[in-house]
Design a protein around this motif. Sequence first.
Motif, PDB file in Angstrom:
ATOM      1  N   TYR A 229       0.836  -1.209   0.000  1.00  0.00           N
ATOM      2  CA  TYR A 229       0.000   0.000   0.000  1.00  0.00           C
ATOM      3  C   TYR A 229       0.867   1.254   0.000  1.00  0.00           C
ATOM      4  CZ  TYR A 229       1.255  -0.802   4.891  1.00  0.00           C
ATOM      5  OH  TYR A 229       1.963  -1.055   6.041  1.00  0.00           O
ATOM      6  N   TYR A 231       0.902   4.948   2.053  1.00  0.00           N
ATOM      7  CA  TYR A 231       0.296   5.530   3.253  1.00  0.00           C
ATOM      8  C   TYR A 231       0.516   7.039   3.272  1.00  0.00           C
ATOM      9  CZ  TYR A 231       5.100   5.405   5.056  1.00  0.00           C
ATOM     10  OH  TYR A 231       6.453   5.586   5.217  1.00  0.00           O
ATOM     11  N   GLY A 262       4.613   7.700   1.898  1.00  0.00           N
ATOM     12  CA  GLY A 262       5.574   6.628   1.615  1.00  0.00           C
ATOM     13  C   GLY A 262       4.878   5.366   1.156  1.00  0.00           C
ATOM     14  N   ILE A 263       5.691   4.343   0.887  1.00  0.00           N
ATOM     15  CA  ILE A 263       5.129   3.052   0.502  1.00  0.00           C
ATOM     16  C   ILE A 263       5.371   2.064   1.635  1.00  0.00           C
ATOM     17  CG2 ILE A 263       5.259   3.351  -1.989  1.00  0.00           C
ATOM     18  CD1 ILE A 263       7.901   1.838  -1.943  1.00  0.00           C
ATOM     19  N   GLY A 264       4.387   1.230   1.858  1.00  0.00           N
ATOM     20  CA  GLY A 264       4.498   0.289   2.968  1.00  0.00           C
ATOM     21  C   GLY A 264       4.035  -1.099   2.580  1.00  0.00           C
ATOM     22  N   SER A 265       4.437  -2.074   3.374  1.00  0.00           N
ATOM     23  CA  SER A 265       3.949  -3.435   3.175  1.00  0.00           C
ATOM     24  C   SER A 265       4.070  -4.186   4.495  1.00  0.00           C
ATOM     25  CB  SER A 265       4.740  -4.156   2.087  1.00  0.00           C
ATOM     26  OG  SER A 265       6.110  -4.221   2.410  1.00  0.00           O
ATOM     27  N   ARG A 266       3.324  -5.250   4.611  1.00  0.00           N
ATOM     28  CA  ARG A 266       3.413  -6.149   5.766  1.00  0.00           C
ATOM     29  C   ARG A 266       3.355  -7.577   5.274  1.00  0.00           C
ATOM     30  NH1 ARG A 266       1.266  -4.494  11.502  1.00  0.00           N
ATOM     31  NH2 ARG A 266       2.175  -2.420  11.588  1.00  0.00           N
ATOM     32  N   TRP A 267       4.065  -8.465   5.934  1.00  0.00           N
ATOM     33  CA  TRP A 267       3.972  -9.881   5.606  1.00  0.00           C
ATOM     34  C   TRP A 267       4.273 -10.715   6.839  1.00  0.00           C
ATOM     35  CZ3 TRP A 267       7.988  -6.715   4.218  1.00  0.00           C
ATOM     36  CH2 TRP A 267       9.276  -7.096   4.582  1.00  0.00           C
TER      37      TRP A 267
ATOM     38  N   GLN B  10       7.110  -5.377   8.815  1.00  0.00           N
ATOM     39  CA  GLN B  10       6.582  -4.211   8.125  1.00  0.00           C
ATOM     40  C   GLN B  10       7.730  -3.512   7.416  1.00  0.00           C
ATOM     41  OE1 GLN B  10       3.603  -0.924   9.540  1.00  0.00           O
ATOM     42  NE2 GLN B  10       5.633  -0.254  10.127  1.00  0.00           N
ATOM     43  N   GLN B  11       7.470  -3.109   6.178  1.00  0.00           N
ATOM     44  CA  GLN B  11       8.443  -2.302   5.460  1.00  0.00           C
ATOM     45  C   GLN B  11       7.841  -0.927   5.222  1.00  0.00           C
ATOM     46  OE1 GLN B  11      10.053  -4.017   1.876  1.00  0.00           O
ATOM     47  NE2 GLN B  11      11.499  -2.341   1.642  1.00  0.00           N
ATOM     48  N   ARG B  12       8.607   0.105   5.581  1.00  0.00           N
ATOM     49  CA  ARG B  12       8.203   1.476   5.261  1.00  0.00           C
ATOM     50  C   ARG B  12       9.319   2.053   4.422  1.00  0.00           C
ATOM     51  NH1 ARG B  12       3.613   3.180   7.095  1.00  0.00           N
ATOM     52  NH2 ARG B  12       2.877   2.845   9.192  1.00  0.00           N
ATOM     53  N   VAL B  16      12.948  -2.121   7.037  1.00  0.00           N
ATOM     54  CA  VAL B  16      12.170  -3.294   7.428  1.00  0.00           C
ATOM     55  C   VAL B  16      12.317  -3.522   8.925  1.00  0.00           C
ATOM     56  CG1 VAL B  16      11.878  -5.791   7.134  1.00  0.00           C
ATOM     57  CG2 VAL B  16      12.538  -4.383   5.181  1.00  0.00           C
TER      58      VAL B  16
END
Lengths: 277, 166
Positions: A229, A231, A262-267, B10-12, B16
């Motif tokens: 995503y 944010y 910014g750009i974010g992700s979760r895994w 989480q990566q911003r 990480v």
Amino acid sequence: MMKKILLILLFSVTMALCVTQGRPTNFSFTTYAIGSYQYGWQHSLNWSTMIADSLRRSVQTNIAFFNISYMRRHFGASPTTVSLNSFENSGVVSNNFISSEAANYNFIFYYGHGTTDTLTMWNYSGYVTNNHVGVGVRDTYWALLHACLVFRNGHSSQDPWFDGVFKGAHSILGYSSSTFGSSHVIKAYKNFLNRWIVLDEKIWNAYSTAVVNIMHTEGGLDVEPKIVYRYGHVNNDFFDPWEEKFANAYNGPLFSNNDYDGIGSRWISLGTPIYGD
Amino acid sequence: MITRVGLEYQQRNDEVGVVGGLVLVYQLVQNIPVRGKAFLTMFYDSTSNLSSVEYQWLKVRTQNMMVSSDLNYVMDLHQKIFEKKLSEISESLYLNKMSGNLYGAVKSWHVIESGGQGNILQPCITYFGKYNDGDVVRYFSFDVDVFSIDKKNVELDICSGKDENL
């Protein structure tokens, strides 16, 4: 008097720029499922259309339960309506995936083969990639891509999706690993819909918990569920799209004008299994 | 029995970090792990506080059942299902240009939901292996029934639930 008119105008413009927040009053959900590819250019997928069919039915059921609960709390409110659409096999081509009509689907489910930054289409050598030019800002706010490796950690580039194919989307669910290849994945996705729509869970919690539970109880290949995503601030409030709930969703495209932080992700990654004897 | 520990990342932008974790636990019946709807998952936030628990736990009652006494038939069927499931895993790996291997097996129970007759614990073998996904080692597992050759089975009830914000 002039000052008043200016203030009213300013207020109207500000309100027009605001993205409303709340339950979607019309929820349009579309599935793209490929079982067999043109000339067999990719291996067949046995369960894809059955899973897509089942998910659409599940959306209807979950929205019905959501409406009962919502209308009990908001007497006199109109129910959320559902629009469903589907594309199967030869219908899963880029013209149907990236079109002005597709731009109106709030939630897209795709089931097919994928690789880093890439989804396959039915037609021979047909692809949709992260740098594909889209149709501009669309009303697709969420997508679930059941495809291997699209968001592979360390190798994929997620941001271009939000400038091209999914311009305006809030978040995209998928995998950084390979995916499940068996029918039990339907249990995970139906459970995700139930958690998100009816049980009021955050979209990432609903998805990741449903996927991890099915891995734990049914076995198969380990997978790494992931959400990607952009944010930033919406209506002056900070917004992290992994937290978005169905009942309190932003009803409009977001972060499509470089207006994001910014750009974010979760895994989620599981360690070595220990079974004992 | 704790079977898996997982981490949520989480990566911003380019940074990480770990933002949570989970612990998966299998229910044991007669000291054998149960596969299917019998598990407990504990979720932790980034400060190691327990944030939610999910569980489906079985009440167990032992009951004698009629079983096949034809061991050859049982072994043959087990072998066929084992080969089919291994072949499905192999195909999934092949399609993604990956390779892996089996490295272990344990006795386990498999929950069979049989409608009006209640749920049944079916004896089975859980096979597990690992595969290479680029520079990452991942795991897989699958269950193959042994078709009640130990002449005992159990009937169970399921209780389940979710507790949040503990």
